[in-house]
Write a protein that holds these residues in place. Structure first.
Motif, PDB file in Angstrom:
ATOM      1  N   LYS A   1       0.856  -1.181   0.000  1.00 56.70           N
ATOM      2  CA  LYS A   1       0.000   0.000   0.000  1.00 56.70           C
ATOM      3  C   LYS A   1       0.893   1.232   0.000  1.00 56.70           C
ATOM      4  CE  LYS A   1      -3.945   2.058   2.155  1.00 56.70           C
ATOM      5  NZ  LYS A   1      -5.294   1.665   2.452  1.00 56.70           N
ATOM      6  N   ILE A   2       0.576   2.204  -0.863  1.00 56.66           N
ATOM      7  CA  ILE A   2       1.365   3.431  -0.940  1.00 56.66           C
ATOM      8  C   ILE A   2       0.455   4.637  -0.777  1.00 56.66           C
ATOM      9  CG2 ILE A   2       3.101   2.373  -2.429  1.00 56.66           C
ATOM     10  CD1 ILE A   2       1.835   3.949  -4.769  1.00 56.66           C
ATOM     11  N   SER A   3       1.057   5.743  -0.458  1.00 56.65           N
ATOM     12  CA  SER A   3       0.343   7.010  -0.383  1.00 56.65           C
ATOM     13  C   SER A   3       1.243   8.064  -1.000  1.00 56.65           C
ATOM     14  CB  SER A   3       0.037   7.360   1.071  1.00 56.65           C
ATOM     15  OG  SER A   3      -0.607   8.612   1.144  1.00 56.65           O
ATOM     16  N   VAL A   4       0.749   8.732  -2.031  1.00 56.90           N
ATOM     17  CA  VAL A   4       1.544   9.736  -2.731  1.00 56.90           C
ATOM     18  C   VAL A   4       0.676  10.944  -3.064  1.00 56.90           C
ATOM     19  CG1 VAL A   4       3.123   8.035  -3.743  1.00 56.90           C
ATOM     20  CG2 VAL A   4       1.078   8.693  -4.984  1.00 56.90           C
ATOM     21  N   HIS A   5       1.325  12.032  -3.355  1.00 56.79           N
ATOM     22  CA  HIS A   5       0.641  13.235  -3.837  1.00 56.79           C
ATOM     23  C   HIS A   5       0.988  13.397  -5.308  1.00 56.79           C
ATOM     24  CE1 HIS A   5      -0.606  14.792   0.121  1.00 56.79           C
ATOM     25  NE2 HIS A   5       0.484  14.138   0.544  1.00 56.79           N
ATOM     26  N   VAL A   6      -0.039  13.525  -6.148  1.00 52.66           N
ATOM     27  CA  VAL A   6       0.170  13.718  -7.579  1.00 52.66           C
ATOM     28  C   VAL A   6      -0.709  14.868  -8.059  1.00 52.66           C
ATOM     29  CG1 VAL A   6       0.793  11.302  -8.021  1.00 52.66           C
ATOM     30  CG2 VAL A   6      -1.586  12.001  -8.193  1.00 52.66           C
ATOM     31  N   ASN A   7      -0.384  15.358  -9.254  1.00 54.56           N
ATOM     32  CA  ASN A   7      -1.175  16.416  -9.863  1.00 54.56           C
ATOM     33  C   ASN A   7      -2.612  15.935 -10.032  1.00 54.56           C
ATOM     34  OD1 ASN A   7      -2.382  17.554 -12.477  1.00 54.56           O
ATOM     35  ND2 ASN A   7      -0.809  19.037 -11.957  1.00 54.56           N
ATOM     36  N   GLU A   8      -3.571  16.730  -9.590  1.00 58.27           N
ATOM     37  CA  GLU A   8      -4.981  16.332  -9.626  1.00 58.27           C
ATOM     38  C   GLU A   8      -5.473  16.030 -11.041  1.00 58.27           C
ATOM     39  OE1 GLU A   8      -9.328  17.699  -7.888  1.00 58.27           O
ATOM     40  OE2 GLU A   8      -7.736  19.190  -8.025  1.00 58.27           O
ATOM     41  N   ASP A   9      -5.121  16.866 -11.996  1.00 60.77           N
ATOM     42  CA  ASP A   9      -5.592  16.657 -13.368  1.00 60.77           C
ATOM     43  C   ASP A   9      -5.064  15.345 -13.949  1.00 60.77           C
ATOM     44  OD1 ASP A   9      -6.988  19.047 -13.306  1.00 60.77           O
ATOM     45  OD2 ASP A   9      -5.368  20.184 -14.262  1.00 60.77           O
ATOM     46  N   GLU A  10      -3.797  15.050 -13.687  1.00 63.38           N
ATOM     47  CA  GLU A  10      -3.216  13.804 -14.193  1.00 63.38           C
ATOM     48  C   GLU A  10      -3.849  12.593 -13.514  1.00 63.38           C
ATOM     49  OE1 GLU A  10       0.881  14.550 -13.453  1.00 63.38           O
ATOM     50  OE2 GLU A  10       1.049  15.927 -15.159  1.00 63.38           O
ATOM     51  N   TRP A  11      -4.114  12.699 -12.203  1.00 63.26           N
ATOM     52  CA  TRP A  11      -4.730  11.592 -11.475  1.00 63.26           C
ATOM     53  C   TRP A  11      -6.146  11.328 -11.989  1.00 63.26           C
ATOM     54  CZ3 TRP A  11      -3.698   7.368  -9.365  1.00 63.26           C
ATOM     55  CH2 TRP A  11      -4.561   6.727  -8.490  1.00 63.26           C
ATOM     56  N   LEU A  12      -6.904  12.393 -12.193  1.00 69.04           N
ATOM     57  CA  LEU A  12      -8.262  12.220 -12.713  1.00 69.04           C
ATOM     58  C   LEU A  12      -8.238  11.624 -14.114  1.00 69.04           C
ATOM     59  CD1 LEU A  12      -9.998  15.489 -11.446  1.00 69.04           C
ATOM     60  CD2 LEU A  12     -10.268  13.159 -10.568  1.00 69.04           C
ATOM     61  N   ALA A  13      -7.303  12.059 -14.949  1.00 69.97           N
ATOM     62  CA  ALA A  13      -7.187  11.501 -16.292  1.00 69.97           C
ATOM     63  C   ALA A  13      -6.832  10.018 -16.238  1.00 69.97           C
ATOM     64  CB  ALA A  13      -6.138  12.271 -17.105  1.00 69.97           C
TER      65      ALA A  13
END
Length: 56
Positions: A6-18
Motif C-alpha cells: 500500500k502506498i500514499s503519494v501526492h500527484v497532480n490532480e488533473d493527471e490523477w483524474l485523467a
C-alpha cells in the motif's frame, strides 16, 4: 504474483483524474484495476528510463 504494498503519494490532480478516467473507461470500474494499471504504468516508465539511462 508479487506481494502488493500500500502506498500514499501526492500527484497532480488533473493527471490523477485523467488516469482514473482511463482505467474506468477501460474496465468499467476502478476496484482492483486501478492498482494493476498503476503498476503497469510504473513498470513501463522504469523500462523506458532504464533504457534511456543506459544509452547515455
Amino acid at each position: 504474483m508479487d506481494k502488493p504494498v500500500k502506498i500514499s503519494v501526492h500527484v497532480n490532480e488533473d493527471e490523477w483524474l485523467a488516469f482514473k478516467n482511463y482505467v474506468l473507461s477501460k474496465y468499467g470500474c476502478l476496484w482492483k484495476y486501478l492498482g494493476e494499471e498503476l503498476s503497469k504504468a510504473i513498470k513501463l516508465y522504469l523500462s523506458q528510463v532504464a533504457d534511456a539511462h543506459t544509452r547515455k
